[in-house]
Write a protein that holds these residues in place. Structure first.
Motif, short mmCIF file in Angstrom:
data_model
loop_
_atom_site.label_atom_id
_atom_site.label_comp_id
_atom_site.label_asym_id
_atom_site.label_seq_id
_atom_site.Cartn_x
_atom_site.Cartn_y
_atom_site.Cartn_z
N ALA A 49 0.86 -1.18 0.00
CA ALA A 49 0.00 0.00 0.00
C ALA A 49 0.89 1.24 0.00
CB ALA A 49 -0.91 0.00 1.22
N VAL A 50 0.39 2.30 -0.60
CA VAL A 50 1.13 3.56 -0.71
C VAL A 50 0.14 4.70 -0.56
CG1 VAL A 50 0.96 3.52 -3.25
CG2 VAL A 50 2.75 4.89 -2.14
N GLU A 83 10.04 9.32 -2.19
CA GLU A 83 8.89 8.44 -2.41
C GLU A 83 7.73 8.81 -1.50
OE1 GLU A 83 9.92 4.26 -1.95
OE2 GLU A 83 12.03 4.75 -2.24
N ALA A 84 6.54 8.38 -1.92
CA ALA A 84 5.38 8.44 -1.04
C ALA A 84 5.53 7.34 0.01
CB ALA A 84 4.10 8.24 -1.84
N PRO A 85 5.05 7.54 1.23
CA PRO A 85 5.11 6.49 2.24
C PRO A 85 4.40 5.22 1.76
CG PRO A 85 4.45 8.58 3.23
CD PRO A 85 4.44 8.77 1.74
N HIS A 131 -1.94 -0.96 -3.45
CA HIS A 131 -3.18 -0.26 -3.17
C HIS A 131 -2.82 1.20 -2.91
CE1 HIS A 131 -5.35 -4.10 -2.69
NE2 HIS A 131 -4.15 -4.52 -2.29
N PHE A 132 -3.39 2.10 -3.69
CA PHE A 132 -3.04 3.52 -3.64
C PHE A 132 -4.09 4.29 -2.84
CE2 PHE A 132 -0.62 1.91 -7.09
CZ PHE A 132 0.45 2.76 -7.28
N PHE A 133 -3.60 5.15 -1.93
CA PHE A 133 -4.46 5.92 -1.03
C PHE A 133 -4.09 7.40 -1.06
CE2 PHE A 133 -4.56 1.66 0.72
CZ PHE A 133 -5.86 1.50 1.16
N MET A 134 -5.05 8.21 -0.66
CA MET A 134 -4.85 9.64 -0.40
C MET A 134 -5.26 9.86 1.06
SD MET A 134 -3.97 11.03 -3.40
CE MET A 134 -4.29 12.76 -3.20
N ALA A 135 -4.59 10.80 1.73
CA ALA A 135 -4.96 11.12 3.12
C ALA A 135 -4.58 12.56 3.42
CB ALA A 135 -4.27 10.18 4.10
N LYS A 179 5.38 4.78 -8.17
CA LYS A 179 4.17 4.88 -7.34
C LYS A 179 3.93 6.31 -6.90
CE LYS A 179 6.52 3.28 -3.11
NZ LYS A 179 7.86 3.30 -3.70
N THR A 180 4.99 7.03 -6.63
CA THR A 180 4.88 8.43 -6.21
C THR A 180 4.41 9.29 -7.37
OG1 THR A 180 6.65 8.05 -4.61
CG2 THR A 180 6.15 10.35 -5.16
#
Length: 193
Positions: A49-50, A83-85, A131-135, A179-180
């Motif tokens: 997940a990212v 990178e994104a976490p 699995h790609f997320f926004m927060a 991914k980022t």
């Protein structure tokens, strides 16, 4: 695995150290009806997940910077990647995984994430689905310095920057992590940041 055009003949484990590398021999029925015998090496590292952490009010995002040996071996001069976490699921569901990874890597404690899509990362050789997320985040959510888990040999720098600067860093080559880039362009396309 129910494709009638594929018959797996054998699976040989080549390495089972950090992750699992297999050699799969199979017969494949092509579009013209011919049967081809093929062998492929398949790397199984689990699913992950990212997340793109963004602050709507300040138009900033939080990324990480860390050393990545594979990039170092492939002409990334210092091996450092922005990178994104992200993290492997480790038997968690994707949402729980990414909430855990956000706090471990960045020090922000978020309770709500939104899944936006999922993707195979390199379908020719790697089994992983991401699995790609926004927060959303705010300064009040910062509960620790982050940096990752020492026992997992993580040495992660937390990087907060304006969203527009991150987009420019794609063009300059400072951000080269797929991914980022995918999350940044998703956020831009849907005007989220």
């Amino acid at each position: 695995m129910n494709n009638p055009n594929v018959k797996i003949n054998s699976v040989q484990i080549l390495s089972n150290d950090w992750y699992t590398l297999k050699k799969v021999n199979f017969d494949y029925k092509t579009l013209d009806g011919n049967i081809q015998n093929q062998s492929r090496e398949v790397y199984d590292r689990g699913n992950g997940a990212v997340v793109l952490l963004y602050n709507e009010e300040n138009k900033t995002i939080v990324l990480t910077r860390q050393f990545r040996m594979p990039t170092y071996l492939n002409d990334n001069t210092d091996g450092m990647m922005i990178e994104a976490p992200a993290g492997l699921l480790d038997d968690d569901n994707p949402q729980d995984c990414i909430i855990r990874e956000i706090e471990e890597e960045t020090g922000y404690r978020v309770e709500k994430v939104e899944k936006v899509f999922e993707s195979y990362t390199s379908p020719g050789a790697v089994t992983e689905i991401l699995h790609f997320f926004m927060a959303c985040y705010t300064p009040a959510m910062k509960v620790s310095k982050g940096g990752g888990k020492e026992e997992e040999h993580e040495d992660i720098e937390v990087v907060e920057m304006p969203f527009e600067k991150a987009l420019q860093m794609i063009h300059s080559g400072e951000i080269r992590d797929a991914k980022t880039i995918m999350l940044l362009l998703y956020a831009k396309a849907y005007d989220l940041c």
